[in-house]
Motif scaffolding. Structure first.
Motif, PDB file in Angstrom:
ATOM      1  N   LYS A   1       0.850  -1.181   0.000  1.00 18.23           N
ATOM      2  CA  LYS A   1       0.000   0.000   0.000  1.00 18.23           C
ATOM      3  C   LYS A   1       0.894   1.241   0.000  1.00 18.23           C
ATOM      4  N   GLY A   2       0.626   2.172  -0.895  1.00 15.54           N
ATOM      5  CA  GLY A   2       1.457   3.376  -1.005  1.00 15.54           C
ATOM      6  C   GLY A   2       1.201   4.364   0.113  1.00 15.54           C
ATOM      7  N   ARG A   3       2.203   5.143   0.384  1.00 14.62           N
ATOM      8  CA  ARG A   3       2.080   6.201   1.385  1.00 14.62           C
ATOM      9  C   ARG A   3       1.439   7.423   0.771  1.00 14.62           C
ATOM     10  N   THR A   4       0.800   8.197   1.591  1.00 13.71           N
ATOM     11  CA  THR A   4       0.232   9.461   1.147  1.00 13.71           C
ATOM     12  C   THR A   4       1.315  10.528   1.201  1.00 13.71           C
ATOM     13  N   VAL A   5       1.431  11.294   0.142  1.00 18.13           N
ATOM     14  CA  VAL A   5       2.404  12.381   0.109  1.00 18.13           C
ATOM     15  C   VAL A   5       1.813  13.553   0.876  1.00 18.13           C
ATOM     16  N   PRO A   6       2.514  14.027   1.918  1.00 21.80           N
ATOM     17  CA  PRO A   6       1.986  15.165   2.667  1.00 21.80           C
ATOM     18  C   PRO A   6       1.972  16.421   1.802  1.00 21.80           C
ATOM     19  N   ARG A   7       1.036  17.294   2.053  1.00 23.67           N
ATOM     20  CA  ARG A   7       0.943  18.550   1.305  1.00 23.67           C
ATOM     21  C   ARG A   7       2.007  19.501   1.848  1.00 23.67           C
TER      22      ARG A   7
ATOM     23  N   ARG B   1      13.542  19.291  -1.111  1.00 24.36           N
ATOM     24  CA  ARG B   1      14.247  18.712   0.039  1.00 24.36           C
ATOM     25  C   ARG B   1      13.655  17.357   0.414  1.00 24.36           C
ATOM     26  N   ALA B   2      12.327  17.255   0.417  1.00 29.06           N
ATOM     27  CA  ALA B   2      11.669  15.999   0.790  1.00 29.06           C
ATOM     28  C   ALA B   2      11.962  14.902  -0.236  1.00 29.06           C
ATOM     29  N   TRP B   3      11.917  15.248  -1.522  1.00 32.42           N
ATOM     30  CA  TRP B   3      12.209  14.255  -2.562  1.00 32.42           C
ATOM     31  C   TRP B   3      13.643  13.757  -2.443  1.00 32.42           C
TER      32      TRP B   3
ATOM     33  N   ASP C   1       6.830   8.655  -5.673  1.00 30.19           N
ATOM     34  CA  ASP C   1       7.534   7.507  -6.240  1.00 30.19           C
ATOM     35  C   ASP C   1       8.704   7.087  -5.345  1.00 30.19           C
ATOM     36  N   ALA C   2       9.469   8.068  -4.842  1.00 32.09           N
ATOM     37  CA  ALA C   2      10.622   7.760  -3.978  1.00 32.09           C
ATOM     38  C   ALA C   2      10.161   7.126  -2.671  1.00 32.09           C
ATOM     39  N   GLN C   3       9.078   7.621  -2.108  1.00 33.72           N
ATOM     40  CA  GLN C   3       8.579   7.066  -0.847  1.00 33.72           C
ATOM     41  C   GLN C   3       8.013   5.671  -1.038  1.00 33.72           C
ATOM     42  N   ASN C   4       7.353   5.438  -2.157  1.00 36.09           N
ATOM     43  CA  ASN C   4       6.756   4.132  -2.426  1.00 36.09           C
ATOM     44  C   ASN C   4       7.773   3.073  -2.800  1.00 36.09           C
TER      45      ASN C   4
END
Length: 70
Positions: free
Chosen positions: A1-7, A16-18, A65-68
């Motif tokens: 299950k993929g994570r939700t990208v925070p706004r 920075r987050a990517w 994509d990076a988080q998933n």
């Protein structure tokens, strides 16, 4: 299950987050985006004019994509 990208608030925040999610240095991020490490730094510090809808959408997708992939 993929994570939700925070706004996130800005393109600088998204860059920075990517980079953190992908585990990239500024040099590696620059190579991946065909930009100089200095340009990556400028974007991360809000010194770039990259704050537009297309840049935001692209970085949100790359961050997701990076988080998933972890």
């Amino acid at each position: 299950k993929g994570r939700t990208v925070p706004r996130l608030k800005s393109v600088a925040d998204l860059m920075r987050a990517w980079r953190a999610a992908a585990g990239l240095t500024r040099e590696q991020a620059g190579t991946a985006l065909n930009l100089s490490p200095r340009t990556i730094e400028d974007i991360e510090h809000g010194r770039s004019r990259a704050d537009d809808a297309l840049a935001r959408a692209g970085l949100e997708k790359m961050l997701g994509d990076a988080q998933n992939s972890r």
